[in-house]
Enzyme design. Structure first.
Site, short mmCIF file in Angstrom:
data_model
loop_
_atom_site.label_atom_id
_atom_site.label_comp_id
_atom_site.label_asym_id
_atom_site.label_seq_id
_atom_site.Cartn_x
_atom_site.Cartn_y
_atom_site.Cartn_z
N ARG A 74 0.83 -1.20 0.00
CA ARG A 74 0.00 0.00 0.00
C ARG A 74 0.87 1.26 0.00
O ARG A 74 1.97 1.26 0.55
CB ARG A 74 -0.92 0.03 1.23
CG ARG A 74 -2.13 -0.87 1.11
CD ARG A 74 -3.05 -0.74 2.29
NE ARG A 74 -2.45 -1.26 3.50
CZ ARG A 74 -1.89 -0.53 4.45
NH1 ARG A 74 -1.91 0.79 4.38
NH2 ARG A 74 -1.35 -1.08 5.49
N TYR A 216 -1.35 -3.33 -6.89
CA TYR A 216 -1.08 -4.23 -5.76
C TYR A 216 -2.11 -4.13 -4.63
O TYR A 216 -2.45 -3.03 -4.19
CB TYR A 216 0.32 -3.93 -5.18
CG TYR A 216 0.90 -5.12 -4.42
CD1 TYR A 216 1.68 -6.07 -5.08
CD2 TYR A 216 0.66 -5.29 -3.06
CE1 TYR A 216 2.21 -7.16 -4.40
CE2 TYR A 216 1.18 -6.39 -2.38
CZ TYR A 216 1.95 -7.32 -3.05
OH TYR A 216 2.47 -8.40 -2.37
N LYS A 225 -9.61 -2.41 1.46
CA LYS A 225 -9.35 -1.27 2.36
C LYS A 225 -10.15 -0.04 1.94
O LYS A 225 -10.67 0.69 2.78
CB LYS A 225 -7.85 -0.95 2.40
CG LYS A 225 -7.02 -2.14 2.88
CD LYS A 225 -7.42 -2.56 4.27
CE LYS A 225 -7.07 -3.97 4.63
NZ LYS A 225 -5.83 -4.22 5.28
N HIS A 245 -10.84 -2.84 11.19
CA HIS A 245 -9.72 -3.66 10.70
C HIS A 245 -9.51 -4.82 11.67
O HIS A 245 -8.54 -4.86 12.43
CB HIS A 245 -8.46 -2.78 10.62
CG HIS A 245 -7.31 -3.37 9.87
ND1 HIS A 245 -6.02 -2.96 10.06
CD2 HIS A 245 -7.24 -4.35 8.94
CE1 HIS A 245 -5.21 -3.65 9.27
NE2 HIS A 245 -5.93 -4.50 8.58
N SER A 267 -1.46 -3.81 10.28
CA SER A 267 -1.04 -4.67 9.17
C SER A 267 0.21 -5.48 9.56
O SER A 267 1.14 -4.95 10.15
CB SER A 267 -0.74 -3.80 7.95
OG SER A 267 -1.88 -3.06 7.61
N CYS A 269 0.60 -7.75 11.77
CA CYS A 269 0.81 -7.91 13.22
C CYS A 269 0.04 -9.10 13.78
O CYS A 269 -0.15 -9.18 15.00
CB CYS A 269 0.41 -6.63 13.94
SG CYS A 269 1.57 -5.29 13.63
N ASP A 292 -9.38 -10.12 8.44
CA ASP A 292 -8.88 -8.76 8.21
C ASP A 292 -9.90 -7.66 8.49
O ASP A 292 -9.53 -6.60 8.99
CB ASP A 292 -8.38 -8.62 6.77
CG ASP A 292 -7.42 -7.44 6.57
OD1 ASP A 292 -6.46 -7.33 7.35
OD2 ASP A 292 -7.65 -6.64 5.66
N ARG A 404 2.48 -12.11 -0.78
CA ARG A 404 1.18 -12.51 -0.25
C ARG A 404 0.59 -13.69 -1.01
O ARG A 404 0.97 -13.97 -2.13
CB ARG A 404 0.20 -11.34 -0.32
CG ARG A 404 0.68 -10.12 0.48
CD ARG A 404 -0.39 -9.55 1.33
NE ARG A 404 0.12 -8.54 2.24
CZ ARG A 404 -0.44 -8.28 3.43
NH1 ARG A 404 -1.50 -8.96 3.83
NH2 ARG A 404 0.05 -7.36 4.21
P1 GTP Z 1 -2.28 -7.95 7.24
O1 GTP Z 1 -2.73 -8.98 6.27
O2 GTP Z 1 -1.23 -7.06 6.69
O3 GTP Z 1 -3.40 -7.16 7.82
O4 GTP Z 1 -1.50 -8.74 8.44
P2 GTP Z 1 -2.02 -9.63 9.66
O5 GTP Z 1 -2.38 -8.75 10.80
O6 GTP Z 1 -3.04 -10.59 9.20
O7 GTP Z 1 -0.68 -10.41 10.08
P3 GTP Z 1 -0.27 -11.95 9.93
O8 GTP Z 1 -1.14 -12.85 10.75
O9 GTP Z 1 -0.15 -12.27 8.50
O10 GTP Z 1 1.17 -11.95 10.61
C1 GTP Z 1 2.22 -11.17 10.12
C2 GTP Z 1 3.54 -11.62 10.68
O11 GTP Z 1 3.48 -11.67 12.12
C3 GTP Z 1 3.95 -13.02 10.23
O12 GTP Z 1 5.30 -12.99 9.88
C4 GTP Z 1 3.72 -13.87 11.45
O13 GTP Z 1 4.59 -14.96 11.49
C5 GTP Z 1 3.94 -12.91 12.61
N1 GTP Z 1 3.13 -13.30 13.79
C6 GTP Z 1 1.79 -13.54 13.81
N2 GTP Z 1 1.37 -13.92 15.04
C7 GTP Z 1 2.48 -13.91 15.83
C8 GTP Z 1 2.70 -14.21 17.21
O14 GTP Z 1 1.79 -14.56 17.98
N3 GTP Z 1 3.98 -14.07 17.66
C9 GTP Z 1 5.01 -13.68 16.84
N4 GTP Z 1 6.22 -13.58 17.35
N5 GTP Z 1 4.84 -13.41 15.53
C10 GTP Z 1 3.59 -13.52 15.03
C1 SPV Z 2 -3.02 -4.61 5.26
O1 SPV Z 2 -2.02 -3.95 4.94
O2 SPV Z 2 -3.63 -4.42 6.34
C2 SPV Z 2 -3.48 -5.70 4.37
C3 SPV Z 2 -2.87 -5.80 3.04
O3 SPV Z 2 -4.37 -6.44 4.73
S1 SPV Z 2 -3.62 -4.75 1.88
O4 SPV Z 2 -4.83 -5.39 1.39
O5 SPV Z 2 -2.67 -4.52 0.81
O6 SPV Z 2 -3.99 -3.51 2.54
MN MN Z 3 -4.94 -6.05 6.95
#
Ligand code: GTP
Ligand code: SPV
Ligand code: MN
Length: 648
Positions: A74, A216, A225, A245, A267, A269, A292, A404
């Site tokens: 983004r 993207y 979003k 979110h 994001s 996290c 999400d 992704r």
């Molecule tokens: P967006 O799609 O961008 O909104 O991200 P998201 O909030 O869905 O994050 P996602 O679950 O894909 O996790 C992102 C990163 O955080 C990955 O590299 C995971 O391995 C890491 N992660 C997720 N949960 C944990 C956790 O409980 N502990 C740690 N140390 N890392 C974590």
């Molecule tokens: C985020 O950044 O929170 C995502 C990926 O879920 S995107 O759809 O590119 O915003």
């Molecule tokens: Mn997201």
């Protein structure tokens, strides 16, 4: 000019006709939303060199795309909320006068689809026919967007049928901004290469989305979003509901009691991970509703009911492994589009921390060869025989950090099908929410879990959320902590202060505020002085979810502190504490403490963020006409209460 196709709905026709005249495509295709059509577009992209078909024995109906280097996440700096008045976009958004923006963007859109096909994507955010669901029409010249929208939303004829003759929808226009001259060959990832030529624009009053120059993710898949958060948050405010979110999950206790939780983390996290987590605690079952976005509406009983408006997962690839998130890996086994990951010689995919040994040689996200690391079979480097240390020092990754997968939700082995379809006890209300979690990546200060004392305190906690910036956005601040209220900083469709007020109104206007979800703040990312995580995370997070359920049931007491209610050490269930990742009791003690000095600093920076929001409001409208233009008094009140309590 090509002829605009007929639509039963006059407003749809008018939207398509308008952009046909501006963008002058070579052809117009109305997306039907069938599997046959989806595969045909993917195969056409393979022929054009825009997709690589993965080995059908290993990944049936899966494809790989590589984006342009300028187009990997983004672009917050190029994202605009174009309300009539600047104050309505608020202190956190980029703003431009809507008429000026339209003039500027229309110049870019002029003839931008020459040599290309214009696709018209009718789509639904939510199950078609559900009372909470909303509809959109995205016009795009990107077949990549079409097939991703097919997975991420419900697309096609069924939507047009539902819209009927005069149904309403959110009009969306998207172009990659790369017209083709006669006979010019297309590139693998067309886009506007200069960041200043990209625009992601929301018109919140008109409820329109105009996107230009990027192909993207959230920049281009406009249902996500732009619509489901930025535009929907504005609609939600006007209508008395919430667009957030947040992931949505269903948790079933060993006694078979069901809980529904949502969680707002910034994001990258951990939303997708928590949404599909495999609980380490025996007897607990977790199911996914969404990973999400959540739309929450107050029900007639005072509870908040949630649906997931999406139909798929646009998940972060690196780090997704059988140890961390087996259900995400399984969700990618078929019908998935991968973007910017590594291609293996046998036509499969690979990324860092996949928990799978790297192939001897592969192709990295830029299309260059990459090679297994000399002393770590789980790494790859840009040259043969590199050591782990050399690769680390070079900063090289073979899969982009924001690479992704776009996977259909129906692939998820733990999908809560009823909840996903918006059903609760057979009725299309969405699921009633028992707890809302906020969180972020905070290496210090913020404890493992902290319960809000009441709704207002919970809103305060959300408003004070902060996190390290991740690769999900193109930024020079990756790794630095920034304030990200409610994990919505990049997604507010209006003034952040009004948004805070709206959260407070949810309680004030509730028919029974005692039925509102409890609010918690969690942090899976505390680090020790040596830089190691103090909490194992992932499946071990079930220990925290259990404590939350026990609090909801009134089964456990809490340590009442100036910052909120923390667990007593012995109340975090440490059964089955074995395997690769473990809870270390001394670390647990550390992350359940109130770090008073850290918190004193924390609270000052929260106050500073409030001051910043207020300063902008004063600049824009010197007369204090309504409090809603500033951080609500109720939140300032909590801030000063916490400050006083900490100083005792
Ligand atoms: P967006 O799609 O961008 O909104 O991200 P998201 O909030 O869905 O994050 P996602 O679950 O894909 O996790 C992102 C990163 O955080 C990955 O590299 C995971 O391995 C890491 N992660 C997720 N949960 C944990 C956790 O409980 N502990 C740690 N140390 N890392 C974590
Ligand atoms: C985020 O950044 O929170 C995502 C990926 O879920 S995107 O759809 O590119 O915003
Ligand atoms: Mn997201």
């Amino acid at each position: 000019m090509v002829k605009t196709p007929k639509f039963a709905n006059e407003k749809v026709f008018a939207w398509v006709d308008k952009w046909n005249k501006v963008c002058t495509p070579d052809k117009i295709v109305v997306v039907k939303g069938t599997k046959k059509e989806h595969i045909a577009i993917c195969e056409m992209m393979v022929k054009n060199g825009q997709f690589i078909k993965l080995n059908p024995k290993k990944r049936p109906e899966c494809y790989l795309a590589r984006s342009h280097e300028s187009d990997v996440a983004r672009v917050e700096g190029r994202t605009f909320i174009c309300s009539q008045r600047e104050i309505d976009a608020g202190p956190t958004n980029h703003w431009m006068d809507p008429e000026e923006m339209k003039k500027l963007m229309l110049a870019s859109y002029k003839g931008c689809m020459k040599g290309r096909t214009m696709y018209v994507i009718p789509f639904a955010m939510g199950p078609i026919g559900n009372p909470i669901t909303q509809y959109g029409i995205e016009i795009t010249d990107s077949p990549y967007v079409v097939v991703n929208m097919d997975i991420m939303t419900r697309t096609g004829d069924a939507v047009l049928k539902h819209l009927g003759k005069d149904g309403d929808f959110i009009p969306c226009i998207h172009s990659v901004g790369a017209p083709l001259k006669k006979g010019e060959k297309d590139v693998a990832w067309p886009c506007a290469k200069n960041i200043e030529d990209k625009f992601i624009t929301q018109f919140p009053e008109e409820r329109q989305i105009w996107s230009f120059g990027s192909g993207y993710g959230g920049n281009a898949l406009l249902g996500k979003k732009c619509f489901a958060l930025r535009i929907a948050s504005k609609i939600a405010k006007d209508e008395g509901w919430m667009a957030e979110h947040m992931l949505i999950l269903t948790l079933t206790s060993p006694k078979r009691k069901q809980y529904h939780l949502t969680a707002a983390f910034p994001s990258a996290c951990g939303k997708t991970n928590l949404a599909m987590m495999l609980p380490k605690l025996k007897g607990w079952r977790l199911q996914t509703i969404g990973d999400d976005i959540a739309w929450l509406k107050p029900g007639t009983d005072g509870r908040l009911y949630a649906i997931n408006p999406e139909n798929g997962f646009f998940g972060v690839a690196p780090g997704t492994s059988n140890d961390s998130n087996p259900n995400a890996l399984k969700s990618c086994r078929q019908g998935t589009i991968f973007t910017n990951v590594v291609l293996t010689p046998d036509g499969d995919i690979w990324w860092e921390d996949m928990g799978v040994k790297a192939p001897a040689e592969g192709t990295d996200w830029k299309g260059n060869p990459c090679y297994v690391c000399k002393d770590d079979p789980f790494r790859m480097g840009p040259r043969p025989g590199m050591t782990k240390k050399e690769i680390k020092e070079s900063g090289y990754v073979a899969a982009h950090k924001n690479s992704r997968f776009t996977a259909p939700a129906e692939n998820c082995p733990v999908l809560d099908k009823d909840g996903f379809n918006g059903l609760y006890k057979g009725k299309p209300t969405g699921v009633p929410i028992d707890a809302i979690l906020f969180g972020g990546r905070r290496p210090s200060t913020i404890p493992l879990v902290n319960e809000a004392k009441n709704w207002t305190h919970g809103v305060f906690m959300g408003s004070a959320a902060g996190s390290e910036v991740t690769a999900a956005v193109i930024s020079d601040q990756i790794g630095q902590v920034r304030r990200d209220p409610m994990a919505m900083l990049p997604f507010f469709g209006y003034n952040v202060c009004d948004y805070f007020q709206h959260w407070l109104e949810i309680e004030r206007t509730s028919v029974d505020a005692t039925k509102l979800p409890r609010i918690y703040f969690v942090n899976w990312f505390r680090k020790g002085k040596d830089g190691r995580f103090l909490w194992p995370g992932f499946g071990d997070n079930s220990r925290v979810l259990k404590w939350i359920c026990q609090r909801i049931e009134g089964q456990v007491r809490a340590n009442v502190t100036p910052i909120g209610n923390l667990p007593l050490l012995n109340d975090i269930d440490l059964s089955n504490n074995e395997g690769k990742f473990k809870v270390i009791p001394e670390d647990l003690r550390e992350i359940l403490k109130v770090d008073k000095d850290g918190w004193k600093k924390e609270i000052v920076t929260v106050g500073a963020s409030y001051d910043e929001y207020d300063a902008k409001a004063s600049k824009d409208s010197p007369v204090r006409s309504t409090t809603a233009r500033r951080v609500p008094r109720a939140l300032r009140q909590v801030l000063s209460e916490v400050t006083i309590a900490l100083s005792k």
